[in-house]
Design an enzyme around this catalytic site. Structure first.
Site, PDB file in Angstrom:
ATOM      1  N   GLY A   1      54.995  88.089 -64.292  1.00  0.00           N
ATOM      2  CA  GLY A   1      53.742  88.498 -63.608  1.00  0.00           C
ATOM      3  C   GLY A   1      52.932  89.372 -64.867  1.00  0.00           C
TER       4      GLY A   1
ATOM      5  CD  GLU B   1      57.680  90.282 -70.192  1.00  0.00           C
ATOM      6  OE1 GLU B   1      57.563  91.103 -69.100  1.00  0.00           O
ATOM      7  OE2 GLU B   1      56.439  90.702 -70.804  1.00  0.00           O
TER       8      GLU B   1
ATOM      9  CE  LYS C   1      48.494  93.605 -62.343  1.00  0.00           C
ATOM     10  NZ  LYS C   1      49.673  93.531 -62.751  1.00  0.00           N
TER      11      LYS C   1
HETATM   12  C1  5RP Z   1      55.743  93.036 -68.492  1.00  0.00           C
HETATM   13  C2  5RP Z   1      55.297  92.558 -68.128  1.00  0.00           C
HETATM   14  C3  5RP Z   1      54.486  92.930 -66.422  1.00  0.00           C
HETATM   15  O1  5RP Z   1      54.652  91.586 -66.575  1.00  0.00           O
HETATM   16  C4  5RP Z   1      53.422  92.805 -66.493  1.00  0.00           C
HETATM   17  O2  5RP Z   1      53.160  94.644 -66.838  1.00  0.00           O
HETATM   18  C5  5RP Z   1      52.546  93.623 -65.015  1.00  0.00           C
HETATM   19  O3  5RP Z   1      54.106  94.321 -63.950  1.00  0.00           O
HETATM   20  P1  5RP Z   1      53.239  94.164 -63.093  1.00  0.00           P
HETATM   21  O4  5RP Z   1      53.838  93.134 -61.709  1.00  0.00           O
HETATM   22  O5  5RP Z   1      54.547  95.591 -62.446  1.00  0.00           O
HETATM   23  O6  5RP Z   1      52.008  94.792 -62.655  1.00  0.00           O
HETATM   24  O7  5RP Z   1      54.441  92.570 -68.915  1.00  0.00           O
HETATM   25  O8  5RP Z   1      56.297  93.290 -69.704  1.00  0.00           O
END
Ligand code: 5RP
Length: 221
Positions: free
Chosen positions: A83, A104, A122
């Site tokens: 994500g 990541e 997003k």
């Molecule tokens: C974790 C991340 C996630 O991908 C980002 O925070 C998005 O999170 P979500 O899918 O809960 O909206 O970078 O470190």
């Protein structure tokens, strides 16, 4: 009306189409990825194994029977699915809302294809409304914070947060991220910074965006 969670789930389910059977993959962290893990398990697609990027992802993979593999035991990953907190139109991202951007970025860099899954909120024209997460070695916290102020940001320690690698997260508000690649490198050059959440060098290859009309696949390269 579709909720934000519905849109995350839509994007996550579509991403399963891009997972090749019989390969190793990487799996990110967060609520959107959690939907992906469930969808992958339900699809019955057989992968050789997945490298996880956090204890939460690892636990959910185990619950859904997705075999785990260590990054050190594979040379390349076919696909990385994760994500984002923000993603722009050239598929550069801010990540790290879940404090997992260090693993990541490592796993993304070992993957042939980066698929970002996100709800449409997003998708932004310019990165930077979301405060930039910076992972910092504890002893360098004040030093790094002063340097981040010098770069035009307002650093704020994320209270009660220790990363899985024993570091702190400083969330930086108000930075000018009009040149994401330059800022990514500049911040990572500050001694004491372990990794920041700009993914410009490791931008996504494909974005799957959950929209009320369905999952939209955006590929620009
Ligand atoms: C974790 C991340 C996630 O991908 C980002 O925070 C998005 O999170 P979500 O899918 O809960 O909206 O970078 O470190």
């Amino acid at each position: 009306m579709a909720t934000q969670d519905d849109l995350k789930r839509m994007a996550a389910e579509k991403a399963v189409d891009f997972v090749p059977e019989g390969e190793y993959i990487g799996i990110g962290t967060g609520s959107t990825v959690n939907y992906f893990i469930k969808a992958l398990a339900v699809s019955g697609k057989k992968i050789k194994g997945a490298v996880s990027t956090s204890a939460k992802t690892r636990a959910l993979m185990a619950e859904y029977g997705i075999p785990e593999v260590e990054l050190g035991d594979v040379s390349r990953l076919a696909v990385y699915v994760d994500g984002a907190d923000e993603i722009n139109h050239t598929l550069q991202m801010i990540k790290g809302g879940g404090a997992a951007h260090l693993p990541e970025k490592i796993v993304a860099s070992a993957s042939d294809l980066f698929i970002c899954i996100a709800d449409e909120s997003k998708y932004v024209t310019r990165l930077g409304k979301f405060p930039l997460p910076v992972e910092v070695v504890p002893m360098a916290r004040s030093l790094v914070s002063r340097q981040l102020v010098a770069l035009g940001g307002e650093p704020e320690l994320r209270l009660g947060c220790q990363t899985e690698h024993g570091n702190l997260i400083v969330d930086v508000h108000g930075l000018d991220l009009s040149k994401p690649l330059t800022m990514e490198e500049t911040i990572n050059n500050i001694p004491g910074v372990v990794e920041n959440g700009i993914f410009a060098r490791n931008a996504a290859d494909i974005l799957i965006l959950g929209r009320p009309t369905g999952a939209e696949v955006i590929k620009i390269r």
